[in-house]
Design an enzyme around this catalytic site. Structure first.
Site, PDB file in Angstrom:
ATOM      1  N   SER A  62       0.808  -1.219   0.000  1.00 28.32           N
ATOM      2  CA  SER A  62       0.000   0.000   0.000  1.00 28.32           C
ATOM      3  C   SER A  62       0.845   1.274   0.000  1.00 28.32           C
ATOM      4  O   SER A  62       1.580   1.542  -0.939  1.00 28.32           O
ATOM      5  CB  SER A  62      -0.955  -0.047   1.196  1.00 28.32           C
ATOM      6  OG  SER A  62      -1.903   0.994   1.139  1.00 28.32           O
ATOM      7  N   ASP A 278      -3.147   6.394  -2.968  1.00 27.80           N
ATOM      8  CA  ASP A 278      -2.006   5.700  -2.375  1.00 27.80           C
ATOM      9  C   ASP A 278      -1.566   4.595  -3.323  1.00 27.80           C
ATOM     10  O   ASP A 278      -2.123   4.441  -4.414  1.00 27.80           O
ATOM     11  CB  ASP A 278      -2.331   5.175  -0.971  1.00 27.80           C
ATOM     12  CG  ASP A 278      -3.300   4.012  -0.988  1.00 27.80           C
ATOM     13  OD1 ASP A 278      -4.056   3.885  -1.978  1.00 27.80           O
ATOM     14  OD2 ASP A 278      -3.330   3.226  -0.028  1.00 27.80           O
ATOM     15  N   ASP A 280      -1.795   1.341  -3.642  1.00 26.68           N
ATOM     16  CA  ASP A 280      -2.671   0.281  -4.152  1.00 26.68           C
ATOM     17  C   ASP A 280      -4.106   0.761  -4.349  1.00 26.68           C
ATOM     18  O   ASP A 280      -5.018  -0.034  -4.537  1.00 26.68           O
ATOM     19  CB  ASP A 280      -2.627  -0.949  -3.248  1.00 26.68           C
ATOM     20  CG  ASP A 280      -3.197  -0.701  -1.857  1.00 26.68           C
ATOM     21  OD1 ASP A 280      -3.250   0.472  -1.434  1.00 26.68           O
ATOM     22  OD2 ASP A 280      -3.598  -1.674  -1.192  1.00 26.68           O
ATOM     23  N   PRO A 370      -9.841   9.067   8.587  1.00 26.36           N
ATOM     24  CA  PRO A 370      -9.202  10.319   8.164  1.00 26.36           C
ATOM     25  C   PRO A 370      -8.163  10.128   7.065  1.00 26.36           C
ATOM     26  O   PRO A 370      -7.916  11.035   6.274  1.00 26.36           O
ATOM     27  CB  PRO A 370      -8.557  10.831   9.457  1.00 26.36           C
ATOM     28  CG  PRO A 370      -9.398  10.267  10.549  1.00 26.36           C
ATOM     29  CD  PRO A 370      -9.799   8.893  10.053  1.00 26.36           C
ATOM     30  N   ASN A 371      -7.562   8.933   6.987  1.00 33.18           N
ATOM     31  CA  ASN A 371      -6.526   8.685   5.978  1.00 33.18           C
ATOM     32  C   ASN A 371      -7.064   8.582   4.559  1.00 33.18           C
ATOM     33  O   ASN A 371      -6.297   8.403   3.610  1.00 33.18           O
ATOM     34  CB  ASN A 371      -5.716   7.428   6.330  1.00 33.18           C
ATOM     35  CG  ASN A 371      -6.562   6.160   6.343  1.00 33.18           C
ATOM     36  OD1 ASN A 371      -7.610   6.063   5.720  1.00 33.18           O
ATOM     37  ND2 ASN A 371      -6.088   5.159   7.078  1.00 33.18           N
ATOM     38  N   ARG A 481      -2.470   5.321  21.221  1.00 30.62           N
ATOM     39  CA  ARG A 481      -2.780   3.911  20.953  1.00 30.62           C
ATOM     40  C   ARG A 481      -1.621   3.276  20.190  1.00 30.62           C
ATOM     41  O   ARG A 481      -0.996   3.937  19.349  1.00 30.62           O
ATOM     42  CB  ARG A 481      -4.087   3.744  20.185  1.00 30.62           C
ATOM     43  CG  ARG A 481      -4.095   4.287  18.788  1.00 30.62           C
ATOM     44  CD  ARG A 481      -5.443   4.062  18.110  1.00 30.62           C
ATOM     45  NE  ARG A 481      -5.768   2.653  18.035  1.00 30.62           N
ATOM     46  CZ  ARG A 481      -5.313   1.832  17.075  1.00 30.62           C
ATOM     47  NH1 ARG A 481      -4.494   2.292  16.153  1.00 30.62           N
ATOM     48  NH2 ARG A 481      -5.663   0.566  17.054  1.00 30.62           N
ATOM     49  N   SER A 483       0.115   1.387  17.321  1.00 28.98           N
ATOM     50  CA  SER A 483      -0.215   1.261  15.906  1.00 28.98           C
ATOM     51  C   SER A 483      -0.502  -0.189  15.549  1.00 28.98           C
ATOM     52  O   SER A 483       0.136  -1.104  16.067  1.00 28.98           O
ATOM     53  CB  SER A 483       0.947   1.777  15.049  1.00 28.98           C
ATOM     54  OG  SER A 483       0.756   1.460  13.691  1.00 28.98           O
ATOM     55  N   ARG A 490       1.017   5.819  18.497  1.00 25.88           N
ATOM     56  CA  ARG A 490       0.525   7.059  17.894  1.00 25.88           C
ATOM     57  C   ARG A 490      -0.073   7.956  18.978  1.00 25.88           C
ATOM     58  O   ARG A 490      -0.781   7.473  19.875  1.00 25.88           O
ATOM     59  CB  ARG A 490      -0.508   6.764  16.815  1.00 25.88           C
ATOM     60  CG  ARG A 490       0.018   5.871  15.703  1.00 25.88           C
ATOM     61  CD  ARG A 490      -0.888   5.879  14.472  1.00 25.88           C
ATOM     62  NE  ARG A 490      -0.476   4.876  13.510  1.00 25.88           N
ATOM     63  CZ  ARG A 490       0.539   5.020  12.661  1.00 25.88           C
ATOM     64  NH1 ARG A 490       1.240   6.141  12.662  1.00 25.88           N
ATOM     65  NH2 ARG A 490       0.856   4.053  11.817  1.00 25.88           N
TER      66      ARG A 490
END
Length: 530
Positions: A62, A278, A280, A370-371, A481, A483, A490
């Site tokens: 990815s 991105d 992929d 959000p990504n 949290r 990752s 993160r």
């Protein structure tokens, strides 16, 4: 058969344990080939224990740098691999060489299958890969391994990850290996239908991340007789994901470093909007630029689609439920702009499966991280209702139900939807984001931090106490949290001002470093890349 597996160099035990995360397995180590080849055995086992249904194996990493690669397993219905099978996969990948065949047989028996390996119902696997140089070699090795198990293997070659999800789902629905072109035909046909109704085909500049998006856009444009109305900004010789792509734009909060962005043609272009994919093509971020870059991430896309689809449902006087699934990383301003009387907003833990399962609880479930990974799920009740109508709104809803992938975010499908529905970048400006900051901290063991479903730290409890004090003092919110895809923790912070958001994030990141055995450099914010 057992000896053949033990003797295969591609199936030797990796030197370090590997675990199936939210994005499958990813690595850049010398163990990569063996991790992927062992993991592909799960695709065979899933198929042979499920009446020979076709299972997908996607070779991709990815948004990771080009030296990485990885594997994702796609279930028979186009969904991501079930969690039970993820656990099976970890057992297969990490067991000792002499136990490999035994572990595989245990999985067969747990599925009430008494056959020997390579016997009984014949397994069927389809392969796909992104544009990384290592992909073809890895696929050939996987084909060799699966061949020892009398498993049928078909190779779709270079595809996007959502494309392979679509093809696997269609193969099993039609009980045949469908032509690869079926995916692009579906997008081209539905985009033509949608744009003819909305009269929309917004011109966009494209950042392909130097990945498979370039090839697929050309393919789609060919089917549309050159009417896709786009321009690629990347250098044809550019390196995959290097200083470009959706992840770069989102995490760096800046336009990609592409020479074409500084050209007068882009700076003078109407609306100056760019779509960034991105590697992929399962993530999509919009931005304007190159100067005074404004970024429209998954939050902005979710809000636009929610308000648009709500208006369609209102026009047909539908009482179907509509929900919006966002992340704990989502900006509070995105939640505040959605009226509670019109939408049920749900916060989901990181991981696509969590978003999809939450979205499927509604007649229309809109989910976006959000990504830029997201989609819209339509229930059967919703599809039945809109199929009965003949208005323009019914027609648009029917097309959207055909274009949005029901199992995974498809950035190419989403891209053509936004092209047809948007008039300009203004359509994505539905709210003003609160300033936020995201940092990563490397510690000895990221799993030493335990969080609950609302991202409250359970262990060490003292860390949550520190976070609460810092957030209260600056009038913001923050959480940490581990990752799911990288060996880091993160740290997210959001405040009324950018300076306070940065300060809060730094303070919390430092607490993580100090209290959880941080390693390497202390947390800091690099402002030089702006």
């Amino acid at each position: 058969m057992d000896n053949a597996l033990i003797a295969d160099e591609n199936l030797k035990k990796p030197s370090k344990p590997a675990y199936y995360g939210t994005a499958g397995y990813r690595s850049k180590t010398s163990d990569l080939n063996n991790i992927l080849c062992r993991a592909s055995l799960i695709a065979y086992l899933r198929s042979t224990t499920f009446a020979g249904k076709i299972i997908g194996v996607m070779i991709t990493a990815s948004h990771n740098p080009v030296e990485y690669n990885g594997i994702k397993i796609i279930d028979h219905n186009g969904d991501m691999l079930d969690e039970v099978w993820e656990e099976y996969s970890d057992r297969i990948v990490n067991c000792d060489d002499e136990k490999l065949a035994r572990e595989m047989k245990k999985i067969l028996r747990s599925c009430s299958n008494q056959s020997e390996l390579g016997e009984g119902v014949r397994g069927h696997v389809v392969l796909g890969r992104d544009t990384r140089d290592s992909g073809e070699r890895l696929c050939n090795n996987i084909r060799s391994v699966l061949g020892k198990l009398n498993c049928t293997v078909d190779d779709y070659g270079v595809v996007t990850t959502p494309e392979l999800h679509f093809l696997v789902r269609k193969c099993n629905t039609e009980n045949r290996v469908v032509d690869k072109a079926e995916y692009m035909k579906n997008i081209a046909h539905n985009f033509n239908s949608l744009s003819s109704i909305t009269k929309g085909n917004l011109r966009m500049m494209i950042d392909t991340a130097n990945g498979v998006a370039d090839m697929k856009l050309k393919e789609l444009d060919g089917m549309l007789d050159g009417k896709l109305n786009y321009e690629v900004l990347n250098d044809p010789k550019g390196i995959l994901n290097l200083d470009c792509g959706a992840d770069f734009v989102k995490t760096k909060k800046r336009a990609p470093r592409l020479e074409a962005l500084s050209s007068s043609g882009f700076s003078q272009a109407a609306n100056r909007i760019c779509a960034s994919f991105d590697g992929d093509v399962d993530r999509l971020i919009f931005f304007t630029g190159p100067k005074d870059t404004e970024i429209f991430d998954g939050d902005s896309q979710a809000v636009f689609l929610a308000l648009y689809i709500r208006s369609l449902l209102d026009r047909i006087e539908s009482r179907l439920s509509i929900g919006v699934v966002l992340s704990y990383y989502s900006n509070n301003a995105a939640v505040d702009v959605l009226p509670p009387e019109s939408f049920k907003v749900v916060m989901a833990q990181t991981g696509v499966k969590n978003f999809v399962s939450a979205a499927r609880e509604f007649d229309v479930g809109i989910y976006f991280e959000p990504n830029g990974h997201g989609s819209v799920c339509f229930s059967q009740a919703c599809i039945d209702e809109i199929e009965k109508g003949s208005t323009k709104s019914h027609a648009i809803l029917k097309i959207l139900a055909n274009l949005f992938d029901p199992c995974i975010g498809d950035a190419l499908a989403n891209f053509v939807i936004f092209k047809a529905l948007m008039g300009s970048a203004d359509d994505l400006r539905k709210f003003r984001e609160n300033p936020s900051r995201l940092l990563t901290v490397k510690i000895v063991d990221k799993n030493s931090i335990k969080v609950d479903q609302k991202n409250q730290v359970i262990e060490p409890k003292e860390l949550q106490d520190k976070i609460d004090v810092e957030a209260l003092s600056l009038g913001g919110r923050s959480f940490v949290r581990p990752s799911g895809t990288e060996d880091v923790v993160r740290v997210y912070a959001e405040c009324p001002s950018e300076a306070d958001a940065d300060l809060l994030c730094l303070k919390v990141a430092q607490h993580v470093y100090d209290m959880c055995n941080g390693i390497g450099d202390h947390p800091e914010i690099d402002y030089t890349s702006k």
